[in-house]
Scaffold this motif. Structure first.
Motif, PDB file in Angstrom:
ATOM      1  N   SER A  20       0.828  -1.206   0.000  1.00 19.37           N
ATOM      2  CA  SER A  20       0.000   0.000   0.000  1.00 19.37           C
ATOM      3  C   SER A  20       0.862   1.255   0.000  1.00 19.37           C
TER       4      SER A  20
ATOM      5  N   GLU B 298       4.857   2.814  -4.919  1.00 20.98           N
ATOM      6  CA  GLU B 298       4.418   3.631  -6.044  1.00 20.98           C
ATOM      7  C   GLU B 298       3.966   2.796  -7.245  1.00 20.98           C
TER       8      GLU B 298
ATOM      9  N   LEU C 226       5.946   5.489  -1.751  1.00 20.62           N
ATOM     10  CA  LEU C 226       5.142   6.670  -2.055  1.00 20.62           C
ATOM     11  C   LEU C 226       5.461   7.779  -1.063  1.00 20.62           C
ATOM     12  N   PRO C 227       5.464   9.033  -1.504  1.00 22.56           N
ATOM     13  CA  PRO C 227       5.573  10.136  -0.548  1.00 22.56           C
ATOM     14  C   PRO C 227       4.340  10.129   0.361  1.00 22.56           C
ATOM     15  N   LYS C 228       4.478  10.549   1.590  1.00 19.53           N
ATOM     16  CA  LYS C 228       3.390  10.530   2.575  1.00 19.53           C
ATOM     17  C   LYS C 228       2.098  11.135   2.038  1.00 19.53           C
ATOM     18  N   GLU C 229       2.203  12.248   1.324  1.00 21.59           N
ATOM     19  CA  GLU C 229       1.002  12.938   0.847  1.00 21.59           C
ATOM     20  C   GLU C 229       0.275  12.203  -0.274  1.00 21.59           C
ATOM     21  N   LYS C 230       0.878  11.141  -0.814  1.00 23.73           N
ATOM     22  CA  LYS C 230       0.249  10.390  -1.897  1.00 23.73           C
ATOM     23  C   LYS C 230      -0.311   9.040  -1.459  1.00 23.73           C
ATOM     24  N   HIS C 231      -0.295   8.739  -0.160  1.00 22.74           N
ATOM     25  CA  HIS C 231      -0.873   7.484   0.308  1.00 22.74           C
ATOM     26  C   HIS C 231      -2.357   7.491  -0.018  1.00 22.74           C
ATOM     27  N   TRP C 232      -2.832   6.460  -0.723  1.00 17.84           N
ATOM     28  CA  TRP C 232      -4.205   6.477  -1.227  1.00 17.84           C
ATOM     29  C   TRP C 232      -5.116   5.434  -0.615  1.00 17.84           C
ATOM     30  N   HIS C 233      -4.624   4.604   0.272  1.00 18.35           N
ATOM     31  CA  HIS C 233      -5.503   3.672   0.967  1.00 18.35           C
ATOM     32  C   HIS C 233      -4.838   3.148   2.228  1.00 18.35           C
TER      33      HIS C 233
END
Length: 62
Positions: free
Chosen positions: A7, A10, A49-56
């Motif tokens: 999760s 990228e 993934l960068p922290k701000e792009k975590h999507w779930h």
């Protein structure tokens, strides 16, 4: 961070047709279904993934 936390990778994408996730490199995201070669390849291509792009949220297997 665990390298197998898909999760946070990228390369993980969502399939909107059947609501599943998959790895862009064709690797199995679930650790208990990966064979040894997938495990090694996953470690090579893992890109956090960068922290701000975590999507779930984390998957149940993580």
């Amino acid at each position: 961070m665990k390298a197998f936390q898909c999760s946070l990778c990228e390369h993980l994408a969502m399939n909107d047709v059947d609501d599943t996730v998959f790895c862009e490199h064709g690797l199995q995201p679930m650790p208990h279904l990966r064979d040894k070669s997938d495990k090694e390849e996953c470690l090579k291509v893992f890109k956090p993934l960068p922290k701000e792009k975590h999507w779930h949220e984390k998957f149940h297997w993580e």
